[in-house]
Design an enzyme around this catalytic site. Structure first.
Site, short mmCIF file in Angstrom:
data_model
loop_
_atom_site.label_atom_id
_atom_site.label_comp_id
_atom_site.label_asym_id
_atom_site.label_seq_id
_atom_site.Cartn_x
_atom_site.Cartn_y
_atom_site.Cartn_z
N TYR A 104 50.68 71.71 49.91
CA TYR A 104 48.85 70.95 50.04
C TYR A 104 47.60 71.87 50.24
O TYR A 104 48.47 72.70 51.08
CB TYR A 104 48.61 69.92 50.79
CG TYR A 104 47.01 69.25 51.36
CD1 TYR A 104 47.31 68.39 50.07
CD2 TYR A 104 46.73 69.99 52.27
CE1 TYR A 104 45.93 67.89 50.39
CE2 TYR A 104 44.85 69.46 51.97
CZ TYR A 104 44.79 68.48 51.65
OH TYR A 104 43.40 67.62 51.64
N GLU A 126 41.19 69.47 45.66
CA GLU A 126 42.44 68.93 46.88
C GLU A 126 43.23 69.01 45.33
O GLU A 126 43.21 68.03 44.87
CB GLU A 126 41.95 67.72 47.37
CG GLU A 126 42.93 67.38 48.25
CD GLU A 126 43.26 66.03 48.86
OE1 GLU A 126 43.11 65.76 49.98
OE2 GLU A 126 42.95 64.79 47.84
#
Length: 396
Positions: free
Chosen positions: A118, A206
């Protein structure tokens, strides 16, 4: 301004970030054609069909599926396009899917095991610095990771005077447990991602997941991007990416009228001049036992036309049971606002919800007199608490 995954990937690719390649399709036939083109260009045998909506958690709602042949590409694309996709980040009604991204399969077998990470770039408002947030737990809800295993989330703050330094990119790659070719690839990925974030005037980038492939390439498999609205005047190429179908229709209409409006779930409509006063007004409504139905800042020119436009926007929400107008007359005179309210009311005819008008500041007394003598079903107030009591009374 939020972007679709494929648009975010286009920006990333323009800054040298390796991406999972894909082609947008608007119907099942286009999806099959896109799959054939991808196979010719990349050699991929399987294809991932991804719903393109402004919401995360698409896989949980059935909006991301793997197709192992062209027949499955056609079937899956036909199922996803036109569906109302419900995810943890949408309303109960979901979002209608107008297009899909047909993407290459990047989870191919190879010399090493694939890994998902991530990574995001956001502004840390507490320090006023950009921050790279990253974790070894990619492909999962980052909120869940933060709650259950916070030690697996790392952050790296960037000094605005120096920008991202090489040692910081290497530190990120090291903390992700990478070595060799994958380590070098990740340092390049981090540097390019941060450059994309800064030079596109984004408020968030993101990537979940960032993938280490079986041959040690690092790439963005997804992209969730928000561009700072205030910078769109100098980023016209990104402004053209706006998809109004994904936005709240009332908010879009209000924006076209020059009103700062945010739709909420309450029962009391707000019409206020100034963002700070608008926030305080919403607190006032909560204390009075109501729930704000919107944030609406009419700005410093609350004339009849602007007030009428604001009335119409607020009344589009069937949940509104009362309207509180709270104006501080600093630049704008209260009597002019009061006259604007009266004129707007008369132009619209009957308004079937109670209206409380609280005007304070320049010529507030004249404004109250105008409201009280208008003959309209409008209640005036001068003090904050008086307005709160009247809101409470009409709701009760």
């Amino acid at each position: 301004m939020n972007l679709h995954e494929y648009q975010g990937k286009e920006i990333l690719a323009s800054f040298g970030v390796r991406i999972q390649r894909g082609i947008v399709a608007h119907n099942a036939k286009e999806a099959v054609d896109a799959a054939k083109q991808l196979t010719a260009e990349t050699g991929t045998g399987w294809h991932v069909i991804k719903a393109q909506v402004h919401a995360g958690g698409r896989g949980k709602g059935g909006g991301v599926k793997l197709a192992k042949n062209l027949k499955e590409v056609e079937e899956i694309a036909g199922q996803i396009i036109g569906m109302n996709l419900i995810t943890p980040q949408t309303s109960a009604e979901g979002k209608k899917v107008h297009q899909v991204l047909v993407a290459e399969d990047v989870y191919y077998p190879g010399a090493s095991e694939t890994k998902e990470f991530y990574m995001s770039v956001v502004l840390n408002r507490g320090t006023g610095r950009n921050m790279i947030m990253y974790s070894t737990e990619g492909g999962m809800d980052i909120e869940e990771v933060a709650e259950k295993t916070p030690h697996l989330i790392f952050t790296e703050e960037i000094d605005p005077g120096t920008g991202l330094l090489p040692f910081q990119a290497r530190k990120i790659a090291f903390n992700l447990g990478l070595s060799g070719t994958a380590f070098k690839e990740m340092t390049k990925f981090v540097a390019s991602l941060y450059k994309a974030y800064v030079e596109s005037d984004s408020s968030m980038f993101e990537i979940n997941p960032v993938l280490k492939t079986s041959d040690d390439k690092i790439m963005a498999v997804d992209a969730k991007v928000s561009i700072d609205d205030n910078a769109l005047y100098r980023r016209k190429q990104y402004a053209e990416m706006r998809d109004l179908r994904e936005e709240n229709a009332i908010e879009v209409e209000a924006g076209a009228l020059g009103l700062n409006y945010v739709d909420l779930d309450g029962n009391v409509g707000c019409m206020v001049n100034g963002a700070g006063l608008a926030m305080a007004t919403m607190d006032l409504i909560k204390q009075a036992g109501g729930e704000p139905a919107n944030f609406l800042d009419v700005g410093g020119t609350a004339d009849a036309a602007r007030v009428e436009a604001a009335f119409k926007i607020i009344l589009k929400d069937p949940a509104v049971k009362a309207i509180l107008i709270n104006i501080f007359g600093g630049i704008v005179r209260c009597d002019r606002v009061a006259q604007g309210v009266i004129d707007a009311y008369k132009n619209m005819g009957t308004i079937n919800v109670p209206i409380i008008v609280r005007l304070q500041g320049t010529n507030a007394d004249l404004a109250k007199e105008l409201i009280d003598n208008s003959g309209l079903d409008v209640q005036s107030a001068v003090q904050f608490q008086e307005a709160a009591d009247k809101v409470k009374a009409v709701l009760g």
